[in-house]
Design a protein around this motif. Structure first.
Motif, short mmCIF file in Angstrom:
data_model
loop_
_atom_site.label_atom_id
_atom_site.label_comp_id
_atom_site.label_asym_id
_atom_site.label_seq_id
_atom_site.Cartn_x
_atom_site.Cartn_y
_atom_site.Cartn_z
N ARG A 108 46.52 132.68 125.65
CA ARG A 108 46.30 133.63 124.56
C ARG A 108 45.94 132.92 123.27
O ARG A 108 46.36 131.79 123.02
CB ARG A 108 47.55 134.48 124.38
CG ARG A 108 47.80 135.31 125.63
CD ARG A 108 48.95 136.23 125.51
NE ARG A 108 49.08 137.00 126.74
CZ ARG A 108 50.07 137.79 127.02
NH1 ARG A 108 51.07 137.95 126.16
NH2 ARG A 108 50.10 138.45 128.16
N ARG A 141 41.06 141.36 129.07
CA ARG A 141 41.92 142.20 128.24
C ARG A 141 43.29 142.33 128.90
O ARG A 141 43.40 142.60 130.08
CB ARG A 141 41.30 143.58 128.07
CG ARG A 141 42.14 144.48 127.14
CD ARG A 141 41.52 145.83 127.01
NE ARG A 141 40.39 145.70 126.10
CZ ARG A 141 39.81 146.73 125.49
NH1 ARG A 141 40.23 147.95 125.71
NH2 ARG A 141 38.81 146.54 124.69
N GLU A 186 45.87 143.88 126.83
CA GLU A 186 46.50 144.97 126.09
C GLU A 186 45.40 145.84 125.49
O GLU A 186 44.42 145.32 124.97
CB GLU A 186 47.38 144.38 124.97
CG GLU A 186 48.30 145.39 124.31
CD GLU A 186 49.27 144.69 123.36
OE1 GLU A 186 49.11 144.86 122.14
OE2 GLU A 186 50.16 143.97 123.85
N ARG A 236 43.77 143.23 123.01
CA ARG A 236 44.13 141.80 123.00
C ARG A 236 43.63 141.18 124.30
O ARG A 236 43.62 141.82 125.35
CB ARG A 236 45.64 141.61 122.86
CG ARG A 236 46.14 142.08 121.51
CD ARG A 236 47.60 141.70 121.36
NE ARG A 236 48.10 142.28 120.14
CZ ARG A 236 48.32 141.59 119.02
NH1 ARG A 236 48.07 140.31 118.99
NH2 ARG A 236 48.78 142.20 117.96
N TYR A 237 43.26 139.91 124.18
CA TYR A 237 42.64 139.22 125.30
C TYR A 237 43.34 137.91 125.61
O TYR A 237 43.96 137.30 124.75
CB TYR A 237 41.16 138.94 125.00
CG TYR A 237 40.37 140.18 124.76
CD1 TYR A 237 39.74 140.83 125.82
CD2 TYR A 237 40.26 140.74 123.48
CE1 TYR A 237 39.02 142.00 125.61
CE2 TYR A 237 39.55 141.91 123.27
CZ TYR A 237 38.92 142.54 124.33
OH TYR A 237 38.22 143.68 124.12
#
Length: 168
Positions: A40, A72, A74, A79-80
């Motif tokens: 992340r 992805r 989320e 978020r990735y």
């Protein structure tokens, strides 16, 4: 402003082409962190202390070059995570070789800062470049270079190129 770095993407040399893709410290360090388990944006930033804009640029480059995949994890907010592809995982031996060289030439008396553990045989180990045909170590003194099948035809007969590949 500094001049733009030349592109080595079309050079008839796999080392030059690799440097063109991964020729800055951040790209290799991002791949190292991915091998360590980071995926992340915040993890990469925390572990490396890299500026957000630089991190964004390098992750985009690694994705564009096919070494990482952006997934992805989320939806709200989006978020990735960045995961190694087969091409990215295949860079591991390069990092292991860099680590081996650094352990030999840059580590202090206390020894290597990080060791590689080969889970298959349960031993600490280091990278070794060996011949794919006979299994013997490849070293500068027992290895030569030759033109490969992908060397550009229009360069094969240039005197400087012929000399380069016939030196002993």
């Amino acid at each position: 402003m500094s001049p733009a770095r030349p592109s080595f993407a079309n050079w008839p040399c796999s080392i030059a082409r690799t440097v063109d893709v991964l020729g800055d410290a951040w790209s290799s360090l991002l791949l190292r962190e991915a091998f360590y388990g980071s995926s992340r944006f915040e993890e990469f930033q925390r572990e490396l202390g890299i500026a957000r804009n630089t991190l964004t640029d390098r992750l985009r480059r690694l994705v564009d070059e096919g070494l990482m995949e952006k997934r992805r994890y989320e939806s709200e907010p989006p978020r990735y995570e960045y995961v190694l592809t087969e091409k990215g995982r295949d860079f591991f031996p390069v990092l292991a070789a860099l680590s081996r060289w650094g352990d030999r030439w840059l580590a202090g008396e206390e020894g290597a800062p990080v060791t590689l553990h080969h889970d298959t045989c349960d031993h600490d180990a280091h990278a070794e470049v060996v011949c794919s045909a006979c299994g013997e170590p490849m070293r500068s003194e027992n290895t030569s270079v030759r033109m490969g099948p992908g060397y550009p035809e229009h360069l094969r007969t240039r005197p400087d190129i012929v000399r380069r590949f016939t030196q002993t």
